[in-house]
Scaffold this active site. Structure first.
Site, PDB file in Angstrom:
ATOM      1  N   LYS A  52       0.839  -1.207   0.000  1.00  0.00           N
ATOM      2  CA  LYS A  52       0.000   0.000   0.000  1.00  0.00           C
ATOM      3  C   LYS A  52       0.871   1.252   0.000  1.00  0.00           C
ATOM      4  CE  LYS A  52      -3.805  -2.331   2.333  1.00  0.00           C
ATOM      5  NZ  LYS A  52      -4.377  -2.735   3.624  1.00  0.00           N
ATOM      6  N   GLN A  96      -4.535  -1.699   9.811  1.00  0.00           N
ATOM      7  CA  GLN A  96      -4.397  -3.002   9.167  1.00  0.00           C
ATOM      8  C   GLN A  96      -4.925  -4.107  10.076  1.00  0.00           C
ATOM      9  OE1 GLN A  96      -3.176  -3.551   5.941  1.00  0.00           O
ATOM     10  NE2 GLN A  96      -3.935  -5.618   6.310  1.00  0.00           N
ATOM     11  N   ASP A 119     -11.012   2.653   4.523  1.00  0.00           N
ATOM     12  CA  ASP A 119     -11.549   1.329   4.200  1.00  0.00           C
ATOM     13  C   ASP A 119     -13.067   1.322   3.985  1.00  0.00           C
ATOM     14  OD1 ASP A 119      -9.591  -0.639   3.887  1.00  0.00           O
ATOM     15  OD2 ASP A 119      -9.268  -0.824   6.043  1.00  0.00           O
TER      16      ASP A 119
END
Length: 284
Positions: A52, A96, A119
């Protein structure tokens, strides 16, 4: 033989567009900034975070990775998120997963500001999505990428019968809302669904996200169905494969996503695109 939906090529297109948007924002003095928090030393998580970060830097997006030790307390993590919520230079926050056992994942997701929710998992944003309020609403990146794929390959979902196998908060549920908002008729199947394989054979569009190698085979698929395989599994030889048995499904479906180079590449590209959107929305 089905048409292969090339996620890798489409992800490259999305990245190209994102890079143009970033360049335009930088000229206006706005630098999109994604912060990823990594708790502990899970090897897979470290790889995901590294990927990422590299993609963000490649596109001109500022990327900050905050690494916390595995025994970090839940409160210390929540305090860290609150600091980022209050920092105007940060536009997108991602924690994460998975998290160590002492930390409640839902509390973490709930603490991330809906306006910085990279997200799209915050319950406020999930609620807005389910209500069809899509304006300025971040959405889970994998389902968002799938919708982009269907659009690119001119798969009309309006009025179509869609079966989603898997009801996770990451894929199944947000996928169902996106498809409902696009006027599809949606059934969400799961481990308690009776006669599952009979149900999948009724789908014009079949989305499979269960994490079981070759769970769906060609015989479980309607002729000319569009098949979206979200699985990232390993077969007995350690080779990356999906939830759908590609060799048999390919003979039945009209369109199909491969694994790898299908849904996977789109997820990070949509995360980058969403980071830029959050940066733009922060100034509106």
């Amino acid at each position: 033989m089905a048409v292969i939906i090339d996620g890798k090529a489409l992800a490259a297109e999305v990245d190209q567009d994102t890079k143009k948007q970033v360049d335009s924002l930088l000229k206006r003095g706005l630098e999109p900034h994604l912060v990823v928090i990594l708790v502990g030393d899970n090897e897979a998580s470290q790889i995901y975070v590294r990927n990422k970060s590299r993609r963000a830097e490649k596109l001109g997006i500022k990327s900050t990775v905050i690494k916390l030790v595995a025994d970090t307390s839940e409160q210390d993590l929540l305090d860290q998120i609150e600091k980022l919520n209050d920092d105007d230079s940060v536009h997108a926050i991602l924690v994460q997963m998975p998290l160590p056992a002492q930390i409640n994942e839902f509390k973490v997701i709930e603490t991330i500001s809906p306006k910085k929710d990279a997200d799209g998992f915050n319950p406020v944003n999930v609620g807005r999505l389910s209500a069809g309020q899509m304006d300025h609403t971040p959405v889970a990146c994998t389902p968002k990428g799938i919708m982009k794929m269907l659009e690119k390959y001119q798969v009309n979902v309006d009025g179509k019968n869609v079966v989603i196998v898997g009801r996770s908060n990451i894929v199944g549920k947000p996928m169902s809302y996106l498809l409902l908002n696009a006027n599809a008729t949606v059934t969400v199947a799961h481990s308690h669904t009776a006669n599952l394989k009979q149900l999948t054979k009724t789908a014009d569009i079949l989305v499979v996200a269960v994490g079981k190698t070759h769970f769906i085979k060609g015989q479980d698929i309607k002729d000319d169905a569009v098949v979206i395989d979200v699985g990232m599994d390993c077969d007995e030889n350690g080779k990356l494969t999906g939830d759908v048995e590609f060799s048999s499904a390919d003979k039945v479906a009209s369109f199909i996503t491969p694994v790898p180079k299908g849904v996977g590449p789109m997820t990070i590209s949509m995360l980058m695109q969403q980071t830029v959107e959050l940066a733009k929305w922060s100034k509106e």
